[in-house]
Design an enzyme around this catalytic site. Structure first.
Site, PDB file in Angstrom:
ATOM      1  N   CYS A 161      79.294  23.526  37.006  1.00 27.61           N
ATOM      2  CA  CYS A 161      79.761  23.498  35.328  1.00 27.61           C
ATOM      3  C   CYS A 161      79.110  23.978  34.546  1.00 27.61           C
ATOM      4  O   CYS A 161      79.194  25.291  33.514  1.00 27.61           O
ATOM      5  CB  CYS A 161      80.995  22.301  35.336  1.00 27.61           C
ATOM      6  SG  CYS A 161      81.683  22.017  36.577  1.00 27.61           S
ATOM      7  N   GLU A 218      71.532  21.201  37.923  1.00 25.76           N
ATOM      8  CA  GLU A 218      72.134  21.562  36.667  1.00 25.76           C
ATOM      9  C   GLU A 218      71.836  20.419  35.558  1.00 25.76           C
ATOM     10  O   GLU A 218      71.985  19.190  36.155  1.00 25.76           O
ATOM     11  CB  GLU A 218      73.774  21.228  37.504  1.00 25.76           C
ATOM     12  CG  GLU A 218      75.070  21.398  36.405  1.00 25.76           C
ATOM     13  CD  GLU A 218      76.805  21.472  36.546  1.00 25.76           C
ATOM     14  OE1 GLU A 218      76.727  20.900  37.878  1.00 25.76           O
ATOM     15  OE2 GLU A 218      76.875  21.621  36.113  1.00 25.76           O
ATOM     16  N   ASN A 266      80.775  30.058  39.341  1.00 28.74           N
ATOM     17  CA  ASN A 266      81.102  28.921  40.056  1.00 28.74           C
ATOM     18  C   ASN A 266      82.217  28.022  40.055  1.00 28.74           C
ATOM     19  O   ASN A 266      83.555  28.715  38.974  1.00 28.74           O
ATOM     20  CB  ASN A 266      80.673  27.991  39.410  1.00 28.74           C
ATOM     21  CG  ASN A 266      80.233  26.654  39.854  1.00 28.74           C
ATOM     22  OD1 ASN A 266      79.783  26.234  41.049  1.00 28.74           O
ATOM     23  ND2 ASN A 266      81.161  25.463  39.333  1.00 28.74           N
ATOM     24  N   GLU A 267      83.009  27.790  41.170  1.00 25.38           N
ATOM     25  CA  GLU A 267      83.815  27.355  41.334  1.00 25.38           C
ATOM     26  C   GLU A 267      85.136  27.831  40.650  1.00 25.38           C
ATOM     27  O   GLU A 267      85.663  27.038  40.261  1.00 25.38           O
ATOM     28  CB  GLU A 267      84.012  25.865  41.370  1.00 25.38           C
ATOM     29  CG  GLU A 267      83.036  24.738  42.140  1.00 25.38           C
ATOM     30  CD  GLU A 267      83.145  23.283  42.211  1.00 25.38           C
ATOM     31  OE1 GLU A 267      83.817  23.436  40.586  1.00 25.38           O
ATOM     32  OE2 GLU A 267      82.556  22.723  42.550  1.00 25.38           O
TER      33      GLU A 267
END
Ligand code: AHR
Length: 842
Positions: free
Chosen positions: A283, A49, A404-405
């Site tokens: 993120c 990331e 994501n998440e």
């Protein structure tokens, strides 16, 4: 107590019971006749990331920061308010209400990383978007040289990413665009300069400048080294010149790829033998707002056409390490590619802004195009583009992760739409959903209906991995595979240490043991440029020229190198030595707070070990660089709103009581009372911590058990009493018992084993988390008798040790021959160690 009496009275300690034995013992039995679950060859992979400059100023070998002059742009649709980036205040995907999240804006000039040196004359520089080079890089730099001293030049300089690593004899490939706005005739010279200004390399850039943008390329050869060098363009005539897209690469990149990767970092990753690469986030895949989400189509092709993506971690990514480069990197690593697509929702912990449902067909089509780019035939639209970009063969894309998440049913419904569309066209791909953090959100799974993989993220505090060994055994098997897309022990371990490594190893052993469910795992985050850390604990640390990997890197590497093909039933009969009590090491501390303390008494069984009435500060020693301790009016005052510590001499011994009075003067929190040491770590009661909201017993900075809600009011004296018995801490405020916690025992021997069917080797992985040696026998039951073997140990003398730039190999695996006696091996597992036994049966 007489005030004139010496303020500190140390009482000679009397004997106290110490019940710890010298070492623990036991046996590990490996049942070679009872194979368990098969272990996937790609169990361990990596997660990349753009965080902490992992790529930009890291793995991506570009040496110029802000090469396109675009880094002072605000992220799309955002405003700047009082020094903060403010995303649109539209409803949050989860709550339906606008979120008030904002991000501090650190950009101080319109040309970050670039400066003008006009010492040789009179000159100005400014940013303009009047003459865009491309739509993606509309801004450029204009330098106006108004006057020059004879024989002099003015220069624009780029600091690189906290310096440019220039090495003697190495070549650097420069490309830049220039155009004459008025009167500039040259010469224009490119230079690499040491931090002290001396010339390291120099080359003329352009003889044939015109009013139009023109690309110039030159190679610079360094005649000396400086890891903190700078790049400069020297302008030696008056006039006005435009510059854009100034790019500098070392001629040597990993595998010699153009637009390539930094060799030392890429090789370190390759040495992990990753089975897959998850990209681009995290993120990052979500964006601070949905308009800032990464868009893969903007990250392929000509670099000058890449818009860049604003990383949620507070800086621009040029997207030079884009979708094609990610696929190429995966292929070069021999790894499967796992691409995370945005689900039309930005990061939940940030703005949570989202695209309405009617945008979903477009997003899904975009995901399908991404797959076609990676694996479609060259006759397809996107497959043809891949071929045009130099890669006609398909890339090893195997997985797509949707978002994501994210949380809840609404996200699950979106997953269902993506799943259906992608599976319809590419049934061979495996589709993952991202199930929030810590645990599995069943609402998502139920709403998604069908899913191949559930991705759980597992950031754990110290000891979690050891205490919860085999946690996956209790997960309900529901037909999908579990992927631990991000895992790390990252609280209570500073920036990382041997204890973190052991907990990570225990966690990986749990994964490996449960491969009927857990099919993939990747540690996170992977990379940290130490000059701009965005996350507390990361695996590989680097700056412009140096790199070191934390102990946990070596644990991950060992796990990948010693990956069996099948589990073997393993039993551990561990007979621990008696546990160690907390022993007295008393002090006073504050966190961003000024406070004063008085009447400190340490007692054991009715006898006073230490007493201080603060007629003076005798017996107290401040530690650390911050805070100001002084005695005033019979109290010991820490006068700065700072993190500050002061200790009395270590009295040692178990079972004692600490009492004192404390008053907060000003600041954000309450008091911290260090009371002792256990398992090599400081034990303390944090009263009014976490912004003056909670109390907790801590070992170092890790919370033990539950926190208790509570605040400390300024200006009043509190009576504090802390009873310490064996491993239990009882904290009283004004006579009331507020908190009671017992430190868990972390001394365990954990083991798993497996067989590599290709070689016949039996592999045993053992964590000894105890502070003493464990003398064990390892018995191999059934199967062929082991003939020889190796023992590989990862440890350090102090469990708080970690590798550093200065000592990058302080904690690395060491291998010796195994001492075999028939089917039995006698092995002493060292304190706080990870051991891998590899036994040859053929
Ligand atoms: O790894 C750092 C961050 O942790 C990731 O971006 C996110 O997925 C998680 O919360």
């Amino acid at each position: 107590m007489i005030r004139t009496f010496v303020a500190a009275l140390l009482v000679v300690l009397f004997a106290f019971p110490q019940n710890a034995g010298p070492h623990s013992s036991g046996a590990i039995t490996v049942d070679a006749d009872r194979p368990g679950h098969a272990i996937p060859a790609n169990l361990y992979g990596i997660f990349f990331e753009e965080i902490s400059h992992a790529g930009e100023g890291g793995l991506y070998a570009e040496l110029i920061q802000n090469r396109g002059f675009e880094d002072s742009r605000l992220p799309p649709m955002c405003k700047l308010e009082n020094g903060f980036v403010v995303p649109p205040r539209t409803p949050h995907f989860d709550t339906g209400k606008p979120n008030d999240w904002r991000l501090r804006w650190h950009v101080a000039s319109e040309t970050p990383a670039w400066t003008l040196d006009a010492a040789g004359g009179t000159a100005t520089m400014r940013l303009t978007d009047d003459v865009p080079l491309t739509e993606a890089t509309p801004n450029s730099l204009v330098i106006e040289v108004k006057a020059l001293a004879p024989g002099r030049a003015v220069a624009v300089r780029n600091e690189g990413f906290w310096g440019i690593n220039v090495q003697e004899g190495a070549q650097y490939k420069l490309s830049l665009y220039a155009r004459v706005e008025a009167g500039f005739t040259g010469p224009l010279t490119a230079r690499l300069e040491g931090a002290d200004g001396r010339e390291l390399a120099s080359a003329p850039v352009a003889a044939d400048l015109t009013g139009e943008w023109k690309k110039f390329e030159v190679t610079l050869t360094a005649k000396a080294s400086d890891p903190k060098a700078r790049f400069a363009v020297h302008l030696a005539s008056t006039g006005t010149l435009g510059l854009d897209f100034v790019s500098l690469f070392p001629a040597k990149t990993w595998r010699d790829r153009p637009n390539g990767l930094r060799p030392d970092l890429a090789q370190m990753i390759a040495d992990l033998k990753p089975g897959f690469v998850r990209w681009p986030g995290g993120c990052f895949a979500e964006g601070i707002n949905v308009d800032s989400r990464p868009q893969w189509k903007r990250s392929i092709g000509r670099l000058e056409n890449r818009t860049g993506t604003y990383s949620p971690w507070g800086y621009w990514s040029s997207d030079g390490f884009g979708y094609h480069e990610f696929l190429q990197f995966s292929e070069d690593l021999g790894a499967d590619a796992l691409f995370v697509v945005n689900v039309g929702v930005s990061c939940s912990m940030r703005s949570g802004t989202f695209l309405e449902d009617d945008a979903l067909p477009g997003l899904i089509e975009d995901a399908l195009d991404a797959v076609e780019y990676a694996i479609g035939p060259v006759s397809s639209t996107w497959g043809a583009l891949r071929a045009k970009h130099g890669h006609p063969a398909p890339f090893p894309l195997k997985y797509i992760e949707i978002g994501n998440e994210q949380r809840g049913e609404r996200y699950g419904q979106r997953v269902a739409m993506f799943y259906k569309a992608i599976k319809a066209r590419y049934p061979q791909l495996k589709i993952a959903l991202s199930s929030w953090i810590a645990g599995v959100d069943q609402r998502i799974i139920d709403a998604a209906g069908k899913i191949d993989i559930v991705d759980e993220h597992a950031y754990k505090a110290l000891h979690w991995g050891i205490e919860n060994f085999d946690s996956f055994a209790s997960y309900k098997r529901q037909g999908w595979d579990l992927y631990i897309g991000e895992f790390a022990t990252n609280a209570g371990v500073g920036r990382g240490n041997v204890l973190a490594m052991l907990n990570d190893a225990a966690y990986m052993m749990s994964m490996e043991k449960n491969t009927d469910l857990v099919k993939m795992g990747s540690y996170a985050p992977l990379l940290e440029n130490v000059n701009d850390r965005d996350w507390p604990v990361n695996m590989i640390h680097f700056d412009s020229s140096r790199v070191y990997a934390r102990a946990t890197y070596y644990a991950n590497k060992l796990f990948a190198e010693h990956l069996p093909t099948v589990n073997l039933t393993t039993t551990v009969d561990y007979r621990p030595a008696a546990s160690k009590p907390i022993t007295a090491r008393v002090g006073l501390a504050t966190h961003d707070t000024a406070a004063e303390f008085k009447d400190v008494i340490v007692e054991r069984a009715g006898r006073t070990l230490f007493r201080s009435d603060f007629a003076s500060a005798n017996g107290w020693t401040p530690e650390g660089r911050r805070g100001r301790w002084a005695v005033e009016d019979g109290a010991y005052r820490q006068q700065e709103q700072a993190i500050a510590w002061s200790f009395i001499p270590e009295t040692g011994g178990a079972d004692y009581t600490v009492s004192l009075k404390a008053r907060k003067l000003s600041g954000r929190e309450g008091f911290i009372i260090p009371i002792g040491v256990a398992d090599g770590r400081r034990v303390q009661w944090n009263i009014g911590g976490w912004g003056n909201t909670r109390h907790a017993v801590q070992t170092a900075d890790a919370v033990v058990g539950e926190q208790v809600r509570g605040t400390i009011a300024p200006g009043r004296w509190y009576d504090i009493k802390i009873e310490v018995k064996d491993r239990t801490v009882r904290g009283y405020l004004d006579g009331q018992l507020v908190q009671e916690q017992t430190l868990p025992r972390i001394d365990k021997v954990l083991a798993i084993s497996g067989r590599d069917d290709k070689t016949g080797d039996i592999i045993v992985k053992v964590v000894n988390s105890a502070p003493e040696e464990a003398a064990m026998t390892i018995d191999v039951k059934g199967g062929p008798t082991p003939r020889s073997g190796t023992v590989t140990v990862l440890r350090s003398d102090d469990p708080l040790d970690e590798n550093t730039f200065e000592q990058p190999t302080k904690i690395v695996p060491k291998t010796t021959p195994a001492q075999l006696r028939g089917r039995s091996i006698t092995q002493t597992f060292e304190p706080y160690s990870l051991t891998i036994l590899r036994l040859k049966t053929r």
